[in-house]
Design an enzyme around this catalytic site. Structure first.
Site, PDB file in Angstrom:
ATOM      1  N   HIS A   1       0.838  -1.193   0.000  1.00 56.35           N
ATOM      2  CA  HIS A   1       0.000   0.000   0.000  1.00 56.35           C
ATOM      3  C   HIS A   1       0.876   1.246   0.000  1.00 56.35           C
ATOM      4  CE1 HIS A   1       0.647  -1.427   4.185  1.00 56.35           C
ATOM      5  NE2 HIS A   1       1.023  -0.169   4.366  1.00 56.35           N
TER       6      HIS A   1
ATOM      7  N   ARG B   1      13.213  -4.729   3.896  1.00 60.18           N
ATOM      8  CA  ARG B   1      12.213  -5.443   4.699  1.00 60.18           C
ATOM      9  C   ARG B   1      10.896  -5.390   3.936  1.00 60.18           C
ATOM     10  NH1 ARG B   1       7.940  -3.806   7.641  1.00 60.18           N
ATOM     11  NH2 ARG B   1       7.296  -4.965   9.490  1.00 60.18           N
TER      12      ARG B   1
ATOM     13  N   ASP C   1       7.432  -5.497   3.577  1.00 59.00           N
ATOM     14  CA  ASP C   1       6.348  -5.316   4.541  1.00 59.00           C
ATOM     15  C   ASP C   1       5.060  -5.972   4.063  1.00 59.00           C
ATOM     16  OD1 ASP C   1       5.211  -3.849   6.922  1.00 59.00           O
ATOM     17  OD2 ASP C   1       3.984  -2.949   5.348  1.00 59.00           O
TER      18      ASP C   1
ATOM     19  N   GLU D   1       8.298 -10.078   6.099  1.00 56.56           N
ATOM     20  CA  GLU D   1       7.538  -9.783   7.313  1.00 56.56           C
ATOM     21  C   GLU D   1       6.172 -10.413   7.130  1.00 56.56           C
ATOM     22  OE1 GLU D   1       4.704  -7.297   9.818  1.00 56.56           O
ATOM     23  OE2 GLU D   1       4.882  -7.210   7.647  1.00 56.56           O
TER      24      GLU D   1
END
Length: 636
Positions: A195, A292, A294, A336
């Site tokens: 997003h 990372r 997400d 993640e």
């Protein structure tokens, strides 16, 4: 008729030609002789078939696929050709040594830039401290431009190419990364790719009907489609955002898995993939070493499903990985995924995310402190710890996020435990609603429809340091000893190493008061850091204990790699495991002395050196561990 392999080969040659078509014949001849083109072309030969296959599995019937690929790879060439010489050298080093991240030398830290150092210039001044602690990896929590006020802690990105002005500039970030590299520290940033914020240029242009950004997000004219999707979606933040959609001012509805200001990208549009790959390459050329990834579980939507962990999500991540192998192979991905353990591990692979958070181990460390029994932790280490080669867990104790009790119900049932009832116990224990609890956590996102709840709080608050529990320091050191020794990359949530307490001020801040996770996002505590070398203080005891274990780990190749074999201690309070057939680790999760019998140790050598205590211990007799004691025993 051409085979699929031959077809991909023809497409590859066509795209290489198209990349060079923009140059004059003289320029093209020079490029084709250059080392940059040789390396780029070699990587395309190796990784383009993977990229093509993954994207074809998602977009095979979409006529935009080939033109999108043409633009994507032209962009990849431009990005690689502009990459600095030092980064290109790192590319080659990591291609030749994909296990660099599995070294015993690797120790990570994570922090919010503003909370830990004020801004990027302040963070640069902290590098000497990171070196003192022994860090080789630093995750800078979301630092990109985001909405003022509520931004989900920076996870609502308004621009991937602009730093939050309160923290500095892109130039400052580039300088910090260069300084980290000079200090031997890898730079990690969040790649928030499910997003963007509602203020991102793409969101604004999509909402306004700009044809270039048509279908970049999921926007619906009414509730008919959202209602159908909502029937099978899980609510992530039920307290503040029930359902998966938010209404716009003009009456339309936009998909917002997390918050109304975080609009989900529409990856069914291949141009969204190309746009996000471009942002990824931009960050790679800043010098970022690890992204990372997400909210990996949520990036693909399909009616009638939970819209989590779908095959297309994995295909898209593998496609992003292939782009990086071509344009910036030094860059690794960290997943993640806070989902069922069976699904967490599916995101970890050399062709997907080379490393990934280990939420199961994290949750079970706290579970084991509460129960004093190692059964669930032993089970997880036995059956769920070992990963494919060239991949690693990121083992952590606390993070910026809440604690969700992510063990599998079927794993608990095998041990005679009701998953639902046990989660209720853990929630009560860690928010001090259970007799005898030492914890002072805060509940997060209680859902009355499902009974689901999570827990917020720093390690110090959850381990009992807030009320000066005499065992609190030892509990914190015990948990970090597991993170440092089970295999993979240990990650310290900075502040934990000096016992930073909860920040109770979050409830007075209107931008934070509906999100208890701010309790464990305190500012840098100067007084505690000043005590870190004073062994008469709790801060000094925690810091010196962690620093000693880090030094032991980094000086001993027995901690290399990621695999382990569990050792049954025949004591329900003591966890045991063996690393590299050479190190036997024990941890006592009880506030009372506990013993491993001589009979249990009969296959071990007579004596072993305890790397933590610095003493030789006898293994031909009963071995007693003091409350919350850790032993790392050299057995070969």
């Amino acid at each position: 008729m051409l085979t699929p392999t031959q077809q991909v080969g023809l497409i590859l040659q066509y795209l290489k030609t198209r990349i060079l078509d923009i140059y004059t014949p003289e320029q093209r001849a020079g490029i084709e002789k250059s080392e940059d083109w040789r390396q780029f072309s070699r990587r395309m030969d190796t990784h383009f078939p993977k990229l093509m296959n993954e994207l074809d599995s998602v977009y095979g019937n979409n006529e935009a696929l080939l033109p999108m690929l043409e633009m994507l790879l032209a962009q990849a060439w431009q990005s690689y050709s502009q990459r600095s010489a030092s980064l290109k050298n790192i590319d080659i080093e990591r291609e030749n040594n994909p296990d660099w991240i599995l070294s015993n030398k690797q120790v990570g830290g994570v922090c919010y830039v503003d909370l830990f150092a004020g801004d990027l210039k302040g963070l640069k001044d902290k590098i000497h401290y990171f070196q003192e602690l022994g860090l080789t990896y630093l995750h800078l929590m979301p630092l990109f431009k985001c909405p003022e006020g509520k931004s989900d802690g920076g996870y609502a990105v308004s621009s991937y190419r602009d730093v939050n002005p309160a923290l500095g500039t892109i130039g400052d970030l580039r300088e910090v990364i260069a300084a980290l590299h000079e200090a031997g520290i890898s730079a990690v940033v969040d790649f928030i790719f499910n997003h963007t914020s509602n203020e991102h240029e793409w969101a604004q242009r999509c909402a306004a009907g700009d044809p270039l950004f048509d279908n970049f997000y999921y926007i619906f004219p009414d509730r008919r489609m959202p209602d159908q999707y909502d029937r099978t979606l899980r609510e992530i933040f039920p307290d503040q955002h029930p359902g998966g959609f938010s209404q716009l001012e003009d009456g339309r509805w936009v998909w917002t898995t997390f918050n109304s200001f975080q609009w989900d990208l529409n990856y069914s549009n291949p141009w969204v993939f190309r746009a996000m790959a471009g942002e990824m390459m931009f960050l790679a050329n800043l010098g970022v070493d690890i992204l990372r990834m997400d909210a990996v579980a949520f990036i693909w939507k399909q009616m009638g499903t939970s819209c989590e962990n779908l095959p297309q999500a994995h295909a898209l991540i593998r496609a992003f990985n292939a782009v990086m192998r071509i344009a910036a192979p030094a860059v690794f991905f960290k997943s993640e995924a806070i989902v069922h353990p069976d699904q967490v591990v599916q995101y970890i692979g050399q062709d997907e995310c080379q490393i990934g958070y280990n939420p199961l181990q994290m949750a079970l460390l706290w579970n084991t402190l509460a129960t004093r029994e190692v059964n669930l932790l032993h089970q997880a280490l036995t059956y769920r710890h070992n990963l494919p080669e060239h991949t690693a867990w990121v083992n952590y104790v606390r993070s910026h996020d809440d604690i969700g009790w992510t063990f599998a119900d079927e794993d608990a049932a095998y041990l005679g435990i009701s998953g639902y009832d046990h989660r209720q116990f853990l929630n009560r224990f860690f928010v001090n609603r259970f007799d005898g609890s030492f914890a002072r956590g805060v509940p997060f996102q209680y859902n009355p429809n499902t009974g689901d709840c999570r827990v917020s709080g720093t390690s110090a608050a959850l381990a009992g340091l807030a009320q000066n529990d005499p065992h609190a320091v030892s509990r914190i050191k015990l948990l970090y000893s597991i993170a440092l020794s089970t295999g993979g990359l240990p990650l310290i949530y900075l502040g934990d190493e000096v016992g930073t307490p909860n920040d109770d001020g979050w409830v007075q801040d209107s931008n934070k008061s509906d999100d208890s996770r701010w309790a464990h996002r305190p500012r840098y505590n100067e007084a505690l850091y000043a005590q870190r070398n004073d062994p008469s203080t709790a801060a000094g005891q925690i810091y010196q204990g962690l620093r000693h274990m880090i030094a032991v780990r980094q000086s001993n190749p027995r901690f290399d790699g990621g695999r382990l074999v569990t050792f049954n201690t025949n004591n329900k309070h003591i966890i045991g495991y063996i690393r590299n057939n050479a190190l036997l680790a024990f941890g006592n999760f009880s506030e009372y002395p506990q013993t491993v019998t001589a009979h249990t140790l009969q296959a071990m050598p007579f004596k072993a050196h305890d790397l933590i205590g610095g003493k030789t211990v006898s293994l031909n007799q009963d071995l007693t561990l003091q409350p919350y004691q850790v032993m790392w025993l050299e057995i070969a």
